[in-house]
Design a protein around this motif. Structure first.
Motif, PDB file in Angstrom:
ATOM      1  N   LEU A 125       5.307  -5.394   0.601  1.00 30.44           N
ATOM      2  CA  LEU A 125       6.606  -5.184  -0.051  1.00 30.44           C
ATOM      3  C   LEU A 125       7.459  -6.452   0.012  1.00 30.44           C
TER       4      LEU A 125
ATOM      5  N   ASP B 288       4.847   1.345  -4.881  1.00 31.19           N
ATOM      6  CA  ASP B 288       4.493   1.340  -3.466  1.00 31.19           C
ATOM      7  C   ASP B 288       3.579   2.538  -3.212  1.00 31.19           C
TER       8      ASP B 288
ATOM      9  N   TYR C 217       7.576   7.907   1.447  1.00 29.96           N
ATOM     10  CA  TYR C 217       7.231   8.364   2.802  1.00 29.96           C
ATOM     11  C   TYR C 217       8.016   9.612   3.252  1.00 29.96           C
TER      12      TYR C 217
ATOM     13  N   CYS D 253       1.471   2.388  -0.669  1.00 27.43           N
ATOM     14  CA  CYS D 253       0.948   1.985   0.643  1.00 27.43           C
ATOM     15  C   CYS D 253       0.325   3.173   1.368  1.00 27.43           C
ATOM     16  N   ILE D 254       1.035   4.308   1.342  1.00 26.19           N
ATOM     17  CA  ILE D 254       0.549   5.422   2.166  1.00 26.19           C
ATOM     18  C   ILE D 254      -0.314   6.396   1.362  1.00 26.19           C
TER      19      ILE D 254
ATOM     20  N   ASP E 107      -2.218   0.387   1.431  1.00 26.55           N
ATOM     21  CA  ASP E 107      -2.599  -0.005   2.793  1.00 26.55           C
ATOM     22  C   ASP E 107      -3.963   0.545   3.162  1.00 26.55           C
TER      23      ASP E 107
ATOM     24  N   HIS F 120      10.648   2.723   0.803  1.00 27.65           N
ATOM     25  CA  HIS F 120      10.461   2.383   2.217  1.00 27.65           C
ATOM     26  C   HIS F 120      11.468   1.345   2.730  1.00 27.65           C
TER      27      HIS F 120
ATOM     28  N   PRO G 213       2.956   8.117  -2.749  1.00 27.72           N
ATOM     29  CA  PRO G 213       4.238   8.809  -2.727  1.00 27.72           C
ATOM     30  C   PRO G 213       5.225   8.051  -1.865  1.00 27.72           C
TER      31      PRO G 213
ATOM     32  N   TYR H 172      12.005   5.708  13.599  1.00 25.89           N
ATOM     33  CA  TYR H 172      10.710   5.530  12.934  1.00 25.89           C
ATOM     34  C   TYR H 172      10.018   4.274  13.476  1.00 25.89           C
TER      35      TYR H 172
ATOM     36  N   GLY I  39      -0.384  -5.509   5.802  1.00 25.33           N
ATOM     37  CA  GLY I  39       0.033  -4.107   5.713  1.00 25.33           C
ATOM     38  C   GLY I  39       1.193  -3.934   4.762  1.00 25.33           C
ATOM     39  N   GLY I  40       1.755  -2.731   4.781  1.00 26.28           N
ATOM     40  CA  GLY I  40       2.768  -2.364   3.805  1.00 26.28           C
ATOM     41  C   GLY I  40       3.979  -3.269   3.809  1.00 26.28           C
ATOM     42  N   THR I  41       4.477  -3.570   4.984  1.00 32.59           N
ATOM     43  CA  THR I  41       5.697  -4.376   5.037  1.00 32.59           C
ATOM     44  C   THR I  41       5.463  -5.729   4.386  1.00 32.59           C
TER      45      THR I  41
ATOM     46  N   HIS J  63      -5.026   0.103   6.233  1.00 28.51           N
ATOM     47  CA  HIS J  63      -4.898   0.551   7.630  1.00 28.51           C
ATOM     48  C   HIS J  63      -4.226   1.929   7.731  1.00 28.51           C
ATOM     49  N   LYS J  64      -3.982   2.530   6.582  1.00 23.09           N
ATOM     50  CA  LYS J  64      -3.518   3.927   6.589  1.00 23.09           C
ATOM     51  C   LYS J  64      -4.732   4.775   6.177  1.00 23.09           C
TER      52      LYS J  64
HETATM   53  C1  LIG Z   1       5.407   4.238   1.384  1.00 25.56           C
HETATM   54  C2  LIG Z   1       5.293   3.206   2.466  1.00 25.56           C
HETATM   55  N1  LIG Z   1       5.514   1.912   2.179  1.00 25.56           N
HETATM   56  C3  LIG Z   1       5.451   0.953   3.110  1.00 25.56           C
HETATM   57  C4  LIG Z   1       5.155   1.251   4.418  1.00 25.56           C
HETATM   58  C5  LIG Z   1       5.149   0.162   5.454  1.00 25.56           C
HETATM   59  O1  LIG Z   1       3.875  -0.043   5.938  1.00 25.56           O
HETATM   60  P1  LIG Z   1       3.584  -0.818   7.302  1.00 25.56           P
HETATM   61  O2  LIG Z   1       4.181   0.010   8.391  1.00 25.56           O
HETATM   62  O3  LIG Z   1       2.113  -0.895   7.310  1.00 25.56           O
HETATM   63  O4  LIG Z   1       4.196  -2.149   7.254  1.00 25.56           O
HETATM   64  C6  LIG Z   1       4.915   2.585   4.765  1.00 25.56           C
HETATM   65  C7  LIG Z   1       4.608   2.959   6.128  1.00 25.56           C
HETATM   66  O5  LIG Z   1       4.409   4.107   6.468  1.00 25.56           O
HETATM   67  C8  LIG Z   1       4.982   3.578   3.761  1.00 25.56           C
HETATM   68  O6  LIG Z   1       4.794   4.884   4.043  1.00 25.56           O
END
Ligand SMILES: Cc1ncc(COP(=O)(O)O)c(C=O)c1O
Length: 410
Positions: free
Chosen positions: A99, A198, A173, A200-201, A232, A125, A171, A406, A94-96, A234-235
């Motif tokens: 990154l 990024d 978050y 991710c979303i 991501d 993020h 964009p 959050y 996932g995103g974390t 999973h989003k």
């Molecule tokens: C722009 C952005 N980057 C990274 C993340 C982190 O993703 P995750 O919660 O899947 O680790 C998010 C989560 O909402 C996000 O909105």
């Protein structure tokens, strides 16, 4: 007769009961944390997940099925983002993790720098803070412009010889706006610093909506200087939790994220991400969603979700004293209150009492909504409840309400 506590059906029934106080996201009640395209797609995702939940992507030599699925999913995303010949990617959790990996790879690319820093807007993020904490990097945050987008000139001024990475979001978050990626690309190229986007979303939404779908407003590998992108699944890919993608412009860049050791008694250990053992469930779910929707399906979901987002944003801004922070670029809404007697946290509490979940954030104190395709079915009901909650909070003089982060620390 008392139910057998060890019987599978008793255990499943207990699990069902444990869910009693959870937000009912499957009915579209959550505007955060979860993503729902449709109950049918959700069921397919969960069936695919269950089929591969026990398989381990730590070593795909044992599971060629996972290798094949990973390859297919990466190719789909790489194509969407115009990755050039020679690109290389990795399926993350996932995103974390994406990154973390972008930061780690940048760190290893510049092993010569003693005190490395990443230059990033204040909107990027929080996972970048985690990356900096984990890998001993300075997070050099640069305030965003009045329109919440990255201030490119200020970011350029923050760069020095120890800057190992620039970051833009597509964009970001908190306010849901897209940073000026093309301008950041120019700065990155001229300083020979990698630029991570990024997405991710927004990655499974922006390529399908204007103006971002057109080449003039691209935020992807069509922009010189963009070296890696995270998306991501999973989003807005509507896959199960635990599926993200990072794509690098070249294999050479991606190789910096690969970790290999034989400094133990167990032989050669190679791993391209944070995880060791890695369930095949999210990979199978992502593959199933990609097959189920394809480009056309995702385009349809993105356009519908965008329409619901604009409708919700309009409706919210017509409720006194609420205001929408900025017109959404994508499918995220950030709104606040002009009136101190209607605190945003108190409003979130009141919405929760009616079964809705929105995110609380700041600064400035605002509420955040992540709109999914399925929300088109509940948007009217949400607005009715929001109106009632505003009136209730005001007449009860509800005070500042409770703070819920959050993410939570347990
Ligand atoms: C722009 C952005 N980057 C990274 C993340 C982190 O993703 P995750 O919660 O899947 O680790 C998010 C989560 O909402 C996000 O909105």
């Amino acid at each position: 007769m008392a139910p057998d506590p060890f019987a599978p059906e008793t255990i499943i029934s207990d699990l069902q009961n444990l869910r009693g106080d959870d937000v009912d996201w499957r009915s579209g009640r959550a505007f955060s944390l979860t993503y729902l395209a449709s109950p049918e797609a959700q069921e397919l995702s969960e069936r695919a997940y269950a089929m591969f939940a026990g398989e381990n992507a730590l070593n795909v030599a044992a599971f060629p099925s996972l290798r094949r699925m990973q390859g297919d999913v990466l190719a789909f995303v790489a194509d969407l983002f115009h990755a050039p010949v020679g690109w290389a990617g990795f399926l993350t959790s996932g995103g974390t993790e994406s990154l973390l990996m972008a930061s780690y790879a940048a760190r290893r690319r510049r092993g010569d720098v003693a005190r490395p820093n990443i230059v990033l807007p204040t909107s990027a993020h929080a996972a970048f803070e985690k990356a900096c904490a984990y890998f001993g990097i300075e997070s050099r945050r640069v305030p965003v412009r009045d329109d919440w987008r990255a201030d490119v000139a200020a970011m350029a001024a923050a760069i020095d010889n120890d800057t190992i990475l620039l970051v833009g979001s597509a964009p970001q978050y908190p306010q849901g706006v897209v940073d000026p990626i093309a301008e950041l690309g120019v700065v990155a190229s001229s300083h020979d610093i990698p630029l991570h986007v990024d997405s991710c979303i927004g990655g499974m939404v922006l390529p399908f909506i204007e103006p971002f779908a057109s080449h003039e407003s691209r935020f992807d590998f069509l922009v010189d200087g963009v070296t890696s992108i995270s998306v991501d699944l999973h989003k807005y890919g509507y896959a199960a939790k635990g599926s993200g993608v990072i794509i690098y412009r070249s294999r050479e860049l991606r190789d910096h994220q690969t970790f290999v050791t034989d400094n133990w008694l167990g032989g050669l250990y190679g791993s391209s991400g944070v995880l060791g053992t890695k369930s095949g469930g999210p990979i199978a779910s992502a593959w199933a969603m990609m097959r189920h929707f394809g480009r056309e399906g995702y385009a349809d979901l993105a356009r519908r979700t965008r329409a619901t987002t604009l409708l919700l944003a309009d409706a919210i801004s017509s409720i006194d004293p609420l205001f929408v922070m900025t017109k959404p670029d994508s499918t995220l809404i950030c709104f606040g209150s002009h009136d101190d007697s209607v605190h945003t946290n108190a409003l979130a509490d009141a919405l929760r009492a009616r079964g809705w979940w929105v995110d609380r954030q700041g600064p400035p104190p605002t509420l955040h909504m992540t709109v999914s395709a399925h929300h088109e079915h509940v948007a009217d009901r949400f607005i009715e409840d929001l109106q009632s909650c505003v009136a209730g909070v005001r007449s009860d003089a509800a005070g500042p309400g409770s703070t819920v982060g959050y993410g939570t620390v347990e």
